[in-house]
Design a protein around this motif. Structure first.
Motif, short mmCIF file in Angstrom:
data_model
loop_
_atom_site.label_atom_id
_atom_site.label_comp_id
_atom_site.label_asym_id
_atom_site.label_seq_id
_atom_site.Cartn_x
_atom_site.Cartn_y
_atom_site.Cartn_z
N TYR A 293 10.87 -10.94 2.43
CA TYR A 293 11.30 -11.19 1.06
C TYR A 293 10.09 -11.17 0.13
N CYS A 294 10.26 -10.59 -1.05
CA CYS A 294 9.23 -10.74 -2.07
C CYS A 294 9.70 -11.79 -3.07
N ALA A 295 8.73 -12.39 -3.75
CA ALA A 295 9.03 -13.48 -4.67
C ALA A 295 8.02 -13.50 -5.80
N VAL A 296 8.44 -14.02 -6.94
CA VAL A 296 7.59 -14.11 -8.13
C VAL A 296 7.48 -15.57 -8.57
N ASP A 297 6.26 -15.98 -8.92
CA ASP A 297 5.97 -17.35 -9.32
C ASP A 297 6.78 -17.74 -10.56
N ARG A 298 7.04 -19.02 -10.70
CA ARG A 298 7.81 -19.50 -11.85
C ARG A 298 6.94 -19.65 -13.10
N TYR A 299 5.61 -19.69 -12.94
CA TYR A 299 4.72 -19.88 -14.08
C TYR A 299 3.81 -18.67 -14.26
N SER A 300 3.56 -18.34 -15.51
CA SER A 300 2.68 -17.21 -15.79
C SER A 300 1.22 -17.63 -15.73
N TYR A 301 0.37 -16.68 -15.42
CA TYR A 301 -1.08 -16.89 -15.38
C TYR A 301 -1.44 -18.15 -14.58
N TYR A 302 -0.86 -18.26 -13.41
CA TYR A 302 -1.01 -19.50 -12.63
C TYR A 302 -1.06 -19.17 -11.15
N ILE A 303 -1.98 -19.82 -10.45
CA ILE A 303 -2.02 -19.73 -8.99
C ILE A 303 -1.91 -21.15 -8.48
N GLY A 304 -0.76 -21.49 -7.96
CA GLY A 304 -0.54 -22.84 -7.46
C GLY A 304 -0.50 -22.85 -5.95
N THR A 305 0.53 -23.51 -5.45
CA THR A 305 0.69 -23.57 -3.99
C THR A 305 1.43 -22.31 -3.54
#
Length: 127
Positions: free
Chosen positions: A95-107
């Protein structure tokens, strides 16, 4: 809203290669960290790889380091997962997925970091 469509899965012999693609639409893809996860039969979904919004940083689970490469083409809104030296234990739905926040590297290794998911593509590696 973001729509993600994976492709490129299939059946391959051990030692072979596949390249998965994840086509994104509906959002400025280049602003978001994105990742690949996989789920094998009877197992929980697990993190495979992630790439920062800039493409400058990549992250991998230990079991695929040196064999898989994640990349993105932000002009085309596509993310890739090149998989080499495949093993039977790589068999899973990817599966591919996209982060919920822009310009952000979280967990990046946690599922709840990601807001949008594709439908998955099956990868089967025969021994």
């Amino acid at each position: 809203q973001v729509q993600l469509v994976e492709s490129g899965g299939g059946l391959v012999q051990a030692g072979g290669s596949l390249r998965l693609s994840c086509a994104a639409s509906g959002r400025t893809f280049s602003r978001y960290t994105a990742g690949w996860f996989r789920q094998a039969p009877g197992k929980q979904r697990e993190f495979v790889a992630a790439i920062s919004y800039s493409g400058g940083s990549t992250y991998y689970v230990d079991s695929v380091k040196g064999r898989f490469t994640i990349s993105r083409d932000s002009e085309k809104n596509v993310m890739y997962l090149q998989m080499n030296s495949l093993k039977p234990e790589d068999t899973a739905v990817y599966y591919c997925a996209v982060d919920r926040y822009s310009y952000y590297i979280g967990t990046y290794y946690q599922e709840n970091e990601y807001e949008y998911w594709g439908q998955g593509t099956q990868v089967t590696v025969s021994s």
